[in-house]
Design a protein around this motif. Structure first.
Motif, mmCIF file in Angstrom:
data_model
loop_
_atom_site.group_PDB
_atom_site.id
_atom_site.type_symbol
_atom_site.label_atom_id
_atom_site.label_comp_id
_atom_site.label_asym_id
_atom_site.label_seq_id
_atom_site.Cartn_x
_atom_site.Cartn_y
_atom_site.Cartn_z
ATOM 1 N N SER A 149 21.104 85.822 -62.407
ATOM 2 C CA SER A 149 21.307 84.410 -61.909
ATOM 3 C C SER A 149 20.440 83.550 -62.823
ATOM 4 C CB SER A 149 20.636 84.335 -60.671
ATOM 5 O OG SER A 149 19.360 84.666 -60.611
ATOM 6 N N GLU B 68 22.714 80.428 -64.431
ATOM 7 C CA GLU B 68 22.277 78.846 -64.341
ATOM 8 C C GLU B 68 22.233 78.302 -65.413
ATOM 9 O OE1 GLU B 68 18.094 76.918 -62.609
ATOM 10 O OE2 GLU B 68 18.223 78.873 -63.253
ATOM 11 N N GLU C 89 25.967 76.127 -60.886
ATOM 12 C CA GLU C 89 24.564 75.810 -61.191
ATOM 13 C C GLU C 89 23.797 75.861 -60.052
ATOM 14 O OE1 GLU C 89 22.720 74.810 -63.654
ATOM 15 O OE2 GLU C 89 21.234 73.909 -62.482
ATOM 16 N N ALA D 86 23.387 79.502 -58.591
ATOM 17 C CA ALA D 86 22.448 80.373 -59.166
ATOM 18 C C ALA D 86 21.022 79.875 -59.381
ATOM 19 C CB ALA D 86 23.062 80.125 -60.866
ATOM 20 N N ALA D 87 20.835 78.503 -58.996
ATOM 21 C CA ALA D 87 19.610 78.017 -59.191
ATOM 22 C C ALA D 87 18.904 78.335 -57.917
ATOM 23 C CB ALA D 87 19.380 76.573 -59.440
ATOM 24 N N PHE E 254 17.655 72.863 -62.610
ATOM 25 C CA PHE E 254 17.157 74.000 -63.522
ATOM 26 C C PHE E 254 15.585 73.985 -63.509
ATOM 27 C CE2 PHE E 254 16.804 74.799 -67.898
ATOM 28 C CZ PHE E 254 17.187 75.997 -68.007
#
Lengths: 112, 144, 177
Positions: B69, B73, B124, B127-128, C159
């Protein structure tokens, strides 16, 4: 205008929680409440009486849309809020593992 | 963390694929209906979190999942940047230029680059959030 | 409409106060759920279905993460006695509240009444959106076409937050391969 004032009151409740609580989880909850009041306020600003949701369906005639700009900004802000809350909770649980307490003043006294 | 009872596991098996498909639908139809990358990504995370909670961390190789993951990301945010830079060079010298043909409003394949951005932002977000969730579960396991 | 929103906001304030004062942390989280899910109803009333979908999922994920954090920890709230011995603290707090209320008054004055909003900046987004972006959902059009930088910044923050959580929560270092 009373709705705006209630948003302000909700913000003050969150601020009160952040300032006076000692438990770190409660502080995170206070921050989340402040975030929620801001989201509410921004979406309230963009609301137009009798307007439609900003989606073109093809068979509307000269209908007015709600302002899409605050909605787009709040959409990103909600996900950012989730990420920052998770970050704060990670720090809180790490402190709990090292010190064995969520109490922020005790952690201040222990130091080390 | 052990898994839950057999009933919960079975119901999870039946439900997870539907939730996942719903998330993918929300992502890919983001330019037509309410929703989009943010909402769909969060729904997909819900599906993965349901599997982890129902089956427990013993049955799953969480370290490998975390690596996967985390990598996806990074890849998806890189793809968003690459799409923006391609828009810069194809026309107008403007980042986030919509260079594909926009098509007819209301069809699935329309709106140029918007669906592509939707898909990568959805990946994104999913996954984050999944990385954060798995990191918390692994921390809980190891700190016992 | 305004009355309905005021009632829901009143519930949210009550839920928030209870969440901050509950003895048990789990009940505090449940009370915090009141605030988040009421926000979903408000979004639906305010014609923002995108936000409603996002908020209902995000609220659920937040609650799951919070419950996972407190589940194996001590759940009882630390006793906090209000220490009123310092009059200076109270005076400072009142001054602070007064200042905030003053700035709130200043900021709220030029705003329109609820529902009487005139779109100034978003006029261009609404007028030419369908032709320029081809996106039927105007919010998505604004998000990914007109204001792509915001979305990129949001993705960067996500992120960074994920990397931060991985760094904070790593117990065993990775073995040197």
């Amino acid at each position: 205008m009373i709705v705006y004032s209630l948003c302000f009151v909700l913000f003050m409740v969150g601020l009160y929680g952040v300032v006076t609580r000692r438990n770190m989880i409660k502080i995170v909850i206070g921050l989340a409440i402040m975030e929620i009041s801001i989201f509410m306020f921004l979406v309230l600003i963009g609301y137009i009486q009798g307007a439609e949701a900003p989606i073109i369906t093809g068979h509307e005639t000269a209908v007015q849309f709600v302002d899409p700009l605050p909605q787009a900004m709040v959409l990103t802000a909600i996900v950012i809020g989730l990420a920052t809350n998770a970050m704060l909770l990670a720090i809180a649980i790490r402190i709990y593992k090292n010190y064995g307490t969520f109490d922020i003043r005790k952690v201040n006294e222990l130091k080390g | 963390m052990n898994g839950m009872s057999r009933i919960v596991k079975k119901v999870t098996q039946l439900l997870v694929s539907i939730i996942f498909m719903y998330g993918v639908y929300i992502v890919t139809h983001g330019h037509l209906t309410p929703g989009g990358g943010f909402a769909g990504g969060a729904i997909i995370v819900g599906a993965f979190a349901l599997i982890i909670l129902a089956y427990g961390s013993d049955a799953l190789k969480l370290h490998k999942e975390e690596a996967g993951s985390s990598a996806s990301e990074s890849l998806s945010i890189l793809m968003v940047l690459i799409l923006a830079v391609i828009g810069f060079f194809v026309g107008g010298m403007v980042f986030f230029n919509n260079y594909l043909p926009t098509g007819v409003v209301g069809e699935l394949i329309s709106a140029g680059t918007v669906p592509l951005y939707n898909i990568f932002i959805g990946m994104e977000v999913a996954a984050a959030l999944l990385t954060i969730f798995i990191a918390l579960v692994i921390f809980k396991e190891e700190s016992k | 409409m305004e009355l309905l929103l005021s009632i829901i906001l009143g519930f949210m304030i009550i839920g928030a106060i209870f969440a901050l004062h509950a003895r048990d942390l789990l009940s505090a989280l449940v009370a915090f759920g009141i605030v988040g899910y009421s926000l979903v109803i408000c979004f639906l009333l305010l014609k923002a279905p995108d936000l409603a979908i996002v908020q209902i999922v995000v609220e659920t994920v937040t609650l799951v993460i919070m419950v996972a954090v407190i589940l194996n920890s001590t759940r009882e709230e630390v006793k906090d006695k209000l220490r009123w011995q310092s009059a200076l603290t109270i005076v400072l707090a009142l001054l602070f509240i007064g200042g905030l209320v003053y700035f709130y008054q200043v900021a709220i004055a030029p705003l329109d009444e609820l529902g009487m909003h005139t779109t100034r900046m978003a006029e261009a987004y609404i007028e030419g959106a369908a032709e320029k972006t081809g996106s039927a959902n105007l919010v998505t059009g604004v998000l990914f076409d007109f204001r792509g930088y915001d979305t990129l910044g949001e993705a960067t923050i996500l992120f960074t937050a994920a990397i931060g959580v991985l760094t904070v929560l790593r117990l065993k270092g990775k073995k040197a391969a």
